[in-house]
Design an enzyme around this catalytic site. Structure first.
Site, mmCIF file in Angstrom:
data_model
loop_
_atom_site.group_PDB
_atom_site.id
_atom_site.type_symbol
_atom_site.label_atom_id
_atom_site.label_comp_id
_atom_site.label_asym_id
_atom_site.label_seq_id
_atom_site.Cartn_x
_atom_site.Cartn_y
_atom_site.Cartn_z
ATOM 1 N N CYS A 64 0.899 -1.318 -0.017
ATOM 2 C CA CYS A 64 0.025 -0.105 0.122
ATOM 3 C C CYS A 64 0.714 1.283 0.126
ATOM 4 C CB CYS A 64 -0.744 0.009 1.482
ATOM 5 S SG CYS A 64 -2.163 -1.286 1.160
ATOM 6 N N CYS A 141 -2.989 64.066 -7.305
ATOM 7 C CA CYS A 141 -2.651 63.998 -8.558
ATOM 8 C C CYS A 141 -1.690 62.937 -8.851
ATOM 9 C CB CYS A 141 -2.270 65.193 -9.048
ATOM 10 S SG CYS A 141 -0.578 65.817 -8.495
ATOM 11 N N CYS A 144 1.707 62.844 -7.183
ATOM 12 C CA CYS A 144 1.734 62.330 -5.912
ATOM 13 C C CYS A 144 1.928 60.814 -5.896
ATOM 14 C CB CYS A 144 0.492 62.615 -5.074
ATOM 15 S SG CYS A 144 -0.190 64.090 -4.694
ATOM 16 N N ASP A 655 37.980 15.279 16.523
ATOM 17 C CA ASP A 655 38.535 16.705 16.849
ATOM 18 C C ASP A 655 39.159 16.386 18.058
ATOM 19 O OD1 ASP A 655 39.188 19.198 16.091
ATOM 20 O OD2 ASP A 655 37.578 19.618 17.300
ATOM 21 N N ASP A 890 34.234 22.184 12.260
ATOM 22 C CA ASP A 890 34.408 20.652 11.794
ATOM 23 C C ASP A 890 33.176 20.345 10.714
ATOM 24 O OD1 ASP A 890 36.693 20.030 13.567
ATOM 25 O OD2 ASP A 890 34.898 19.893 15.038
#
Length: 1010
Positions: A64, A141, A144, A655, A890
């Site tokens: 399914c 106008c 503007c 490290d 790292d």
């Protein structure tokens, strides 16, 4: 009652603009969370792509889930699709330009399954540009309009601006991470116009539970309130469940303001609370289990009378005589069995026919096909036998009870399986339960004084909120302590058992427990950005990912059902043909039976005993339990593929700084090579380093303070904060012309004389430092040189001090090893893993540290980018390499390694490069990660062996292979019981991983290669 829907149309934008859709919210709903951006190849989500999760119901086995995956991948615009059978969930990455959420949902439904797009409230999502609509007053106008447009286009973060004079509306496309709506309004007002924000293209969804709705009038009142609230786009109120789903504009109204307005408008009659998405999912899973239990009990209730009629009633004369009473063409007993079995077959067992129909429509076959075939063969043969007897008078035996009992046992198995599968997600449930339901919000007036404490839903907390955390309660969100001091138990999140001290400016994690004093915290991360939510998201993502070993089960599932059907037909033909040819005696036939009926029962048993579910559940159940167990132990696993790779690790590369060592520098030695007093020497170097940000500088100041005042140093951060104050404390000397020499040290002037402090760390720096000293006329005496060599051979860093162009002395600074480092290294060696150390330090220091910790293979003087080359060198022969680092410098090596482990991540768990996030700063978790992966895949192998062996042994028994010699014959109902219990046993086998105990330091050395 049907749910009611309300919708509000957005005010149209100006001509040429774009209006956000209210009909299709596929592009506007939540985007992917940070930790959901881990796909199968470990990379992030591609630009412009989206990821969603869809709840899929109706899946019964691996076939399914494969069918759903295939349907999704066929949709144009879908990049990736992964379906998790256990979680009933699909994870889909798609391009919103070509396909929407509804298209994805429809594709799943067209495949014959039910789909529901999952959303999460209070989720901060990564956003692109927003489209905002503003009213602009005072324009008279075209000039503007041009003026306003020009001002808007010059604003940083504004991509596009269009202003319409006729409607006095402006449409602005802007980046909300650069500029917000208030900045745009202020810019318009500064230009001499009036402005206000109307709406945006942004859209969020929240699902609320509503109480106080007692009648139809209350529901209409609630809907009326929602239509008047500014910012609400759409809403859907389900009066049956009391759930309210609201789509709203978060730029206009916040989720908390929305709740407050509704509760305030109703005079607190209506109470609202946010529905936790995980709680909703859990309730749906419980509902599914309850539904399965109801089906099982119904089938059992109907099957018991059939069993009694067949087995018990013939022994009771009175009852038997009633059942033998002829009613029409059939006996009363036949009528009863036919009626009862019909209910079981077509009412209770309807789900199997539906599932089989879905599978066949999609060109696949699953377990439902097998059950439908087996039960239908038994049922329809029995019906035909009755009808044939009524017509001819020759009555063959019927097998109605086989059909009913088979469905009953299958449903019992499914119910037990659903309970067992629910146990595999216990880790998620426990993490969700860590978050408190409510929080105490501190409300201030304009003067900054506290006016009230208000209890709010924890999911309505917003960044910047000031919250009170009384003793003994849970911290409601990630934040910073603004007042108070206490100890906090963080073990449930980080795995660290010791309580952590919290003072002002200390960070706190949501879900942890405040033990002693009261705290006031300022929320910084809420919703899906909190550490707890990201852990939950990471575990969920890991549980949904498929381990490569799962491909084997998927392949078997794709051919399993056709193979079993073919074997069943061969069984039917084999027994029937052999019978007609006289290959076996007639005494083997049932009473009044014939060769066909005899062969048919074997064929039905083959169909129903074969179980593809056990194979499909073998891997995901084990991975799901293992990721949960890992989270409980502070080991976060980002997927089944990482889990599979970790069990094959041959090299573990460490490290040095912050991984094998504590990452906190301390001064261990101070030697003066002139007649300068020791205390004067320390005052000199502390004065020079007081302005430095370098960890070595902080360590030097702490050492000098301890020498003079016998003060104990606390944390590095506290020391750094304190060092700022020391310049004014009276004991440090005045410093002028301070300058830092990156990677080398510092220089300054004290009393008019130059002071130089140089770090001798790696080869390149040594050469540079010597040249710098030579240029300054400073020479290092031979005894000073020998002292430096001794320091480096004992794993210490030398800091050279010159004053007035004269070499004065040397400070030895060490970064102590973690106490468990040597034991963990030895433990890895016992496990058959080779430990390696890689560092940027000089060879002397590196060898000294490696010797102390017990590592033989050392790579020194390696730059961060070169660490990835070291990883590749180990991978050349096909070996699996793990890298353990702090996840910052790292990251190239973590990405290059087959298994990247970020250690000590604490609250910064979103490290893209790592496959494992080790929450505690403890190397023991490296052992735990590898040991857990080995035990998990050992369990998976056992699951596969059991599932395969079950089918290999069970199918021949059901086919009657051993019947001629041993007389073993499985009736169909017994075969169905075996099939049902096989998948349950595999899940229970995986659940044994919940008993996993991580190795302790006292037992690590006893671990041997398996």
């Amino acid at each position: 009652m049907a749910p009611s829907v309300g919708g509000l149309q957005l005010t149209p934008f100006a001509a040429g603009g774009r209006k956000p859709s209210t009909d299709d919210d596929g592009e506007d709903l939540e985007d992917v969370r940070l930790l959901d951006a881990y796909d199968e190849d470990g990379s992030g989500l591609e630009e412009g792509m989206r990821r969603i999760q869809v709840r899929v119901t109706g899946m019964t086995c691996a076939a399914c889930s494969n069918s759903v995956e295939g349907a999704l991948r066929d949709v144009n615009g879908v990049l990736r699709a992964s379906v998790a059978l256990l979680q009933n969930r699909a994870d889909v990455v798609f391009d919103p330009k070509f396909v929407g959420e509804e298209d994805i949902k429809n594709a799943i439904e067209d495949a014959g399954f039910d789909a529901e797009i999952m959303s999460e409230p209070n989720q901060t999502k990564p956003r692109g540009t927003l489209l905002g609509q503003f009213t602009i007053g005072g324009m008279t106008c075209t000039r503007c309009v041009n003026s306003v447009e020009g001002i808007l286009r010059k604003l940083p973060g504004v991509k596009r601006a269009v202003v319409a004079l006729a409607t006095s509306l402006g449409e602005v496309e802007y980046d909300p991470t650069v500029i917000n709506k208030d900045d745009i309004v202020n810019a318009i007002e500064d230009a001499g116009f009036e402005a206000s924000f109307v709406q945006s293209s942004e859209q969020d969804k929240i699902i609320l539970g509503v109480t106080g709705i007692s009648n139809e009038m209350d529901a209409l009142t609630l809907e009326g309130m929602l239509t008047t609230i500014r910012g609400v786009r759409q809403f859907l109120f389900d009066r049956t469940s009391g759930e309210l789903e609201v789509l709203f504009d978060p730029e206009v109204i916040s989720s908390r303001s929305l709740v407050d307005e509704i509760e305030g408008a109703s005079n607190a009659k209506f109470k609202l609370h946010v529905k936790n998405p995980y709680t909703r999912m859990n309730s749906k899973d419980l509902e599914e289990s309850s539904n399965m239990f109801r089906l099982f009990t119904s089938s059992l209730f109907l099957s018991i009378p059939i069993f009694l009629i067949k087995v018990v009633c013939p022994r009771i004369p009175l009852v038997d005589s009633l059942l033998l009473w002829r009613c029409g063409p059939f006996l009363m007993g036949d009528w009863l069995k036919w009626a009862l079995v019909s209910l079981v077959q077509f009412v209770v067992g309807k789900r199997f026919y539906i599932g089989a129909g879905r599978a066949l429509r999609n060109g696949s076959a699953n377990m439902d096909v097998l059950i439908a075939l087996g039960t239908s063969a038994s049922y329809f043969y029995s019906v035909c036998a009755l009808l044939y007897g009524a017509v001819t008078g020759f009555w063959s035996p019927t097998y109605f009870e086989a059909s009913a009992m088979l469905i009953t046992f299958v449903l019992l198995g499914k119910y037990l399986e659903s309970l067992a599968k629910g146990k595999t997600s216990d880790a998620i449930k426990k993490l969700v339960e860590l978050a408190p339901a409510t929080a105490l919000l501190l409300v201030k007036d304009k003067g900054g004084r506290f006016t009230e404490e208000r209890e709010i839903d924890a999911m309505l907390i917003q960044p910047g909120d000031l919250l009170k955390v009384p003793p003994g309660t849970k911290v409601p969100a990630d934040g910073i302590v603004s007042w108070g001091s206490s100890y906090v138990n963080e073990s449930m999140v980080t795995g660290e058992s010791a309580p952590v001290s919290k003072e002002v400016n200390s960070p706190v994690i949501g879900g942890t427990i405040n033990l002693h004093g009261a705290l006031h915290i300022q929320a910084t991360k809420v919703g899906s950005n909190t550490v707890l939510s990201q852990i939950i998201s990471l575990v969920e993502t890991a549980q949904m990912s498929k381990a490569p070993i799962q491909k084997f089960a998927d392949f078997v599932a794709s051919i399993f059902v056709p193979t079993v059907v073919a074997m069943s037909l061969l069984t039917l033909l084999g027994w029937y043909v052999c019978g007609t040819l006289g290959a076996y005696p007639k005494q083997w036939l049932p009473e009044n039976g014939n060769y066909f009926v005899f062969a048919l029962m074997f064929a039905i048993s083959v169909v129903v005993i074969a179980c593809p579910c056990a194979l499909g559940l073998a891997t995901p159940t084990a991975v799901m339990v293992a990721t949960g167990v890992g989270a409980n132990n502070g080991v976060l696993i980002k997927g089944g593929d990482a889990l599979e790779r970790a069990q094959k690790v041959k090299y573990v590369v460490f490290d040095k700084t912050g991984t094998l060592t504590q990452g906190k520098a301390t001064v261990t030695t101070a030697k003066v090579f002139t007649e300068m007093d020791h205390g004067e020497f320390l005052t000199l170097v502390a004065s020079a380093e007081a302005s430095s940000e370098h960890p070595l500088g902080v360590a030097i100041v702490e050492y000098a303070r301890h020498f003079h005042f016998f003060e104990d140093s606390s944390s590095t951060k506290d020391a750094q904060d304190h060092s700022r104050e020391t310049r004014f404390s009276g004991w440090l000397l005045d410093v002028s012309d301070f300058s830092a020499l990156p990677g080398r040290g510092v220089q300054c002037f004290i009393k008019g004389k130059r002071v130089v402090l140089l770090i001798r760390d790696n080869v390149l720096e040594q050469v540079g430092n010597r040249n710098l000293l030579a240029e300054s006329g400073v020479t290092i005496p031979s005894d000073g040189e020998n002292f430096l060599v001794d320091l480096e051979e004992s794993a210490k860093t030398g800091v050279l001090v010159a004053y007035d162009d004269t070499f004065v002395g040397v400070l030895g600074v060490a970064d102590p090893l973690k106490r468990e480092a040597a034991v963990v290294v030895e433990g890895l060696r016992k496990m058959g893993v080779i430990p390696v150390m890689v560092t940027g330090d000089n060879w002397r220091t590196a060898r000294a540290v490696a010797k102390e910790v017990g590592i033989q293979d050392v790579r020194a003087e390696v730059m961060p980018a070169g660490k990835a080359d070291v990883i590749h060198s180990f991978q050349k022969d096909g070996s699996t390499v793990a890298m353990v680092g702090d996840g910052i410098n790292d990251s190239p090596a973590l990405a290059a390694a087959d298994v990247g482990m970020a250690i000590g991540a604490g609250t910064d768990i979103a490290i893209e490069a790592a496959d494992y996030v080790l929450m505690r700063n403890n190397l023991e978790d490296v052992i735990t990660a590898i040991d857990l992966s080995r035990k998990t895949f050992s369990r998976i192998r056992w699951n596969y062996v059991f599932a395969m062996a079950y089918n290999v042994i069970a199918i021949p028994i059901a086919a009657g292979v051993f019947f001629p010699w041993l007389g073993i014959k499985l009736p169909p109902w017994a075969a169905g019981a075996c099939m049902a219990l096989s998948s349950v046993s595999v899940v229970c086998s995986s659940l044994l991983l919940r008993r996993y105990k991580k190795p302790r330091l006292t037992t690590i050395l006893e671990i041997t290669v398996e």
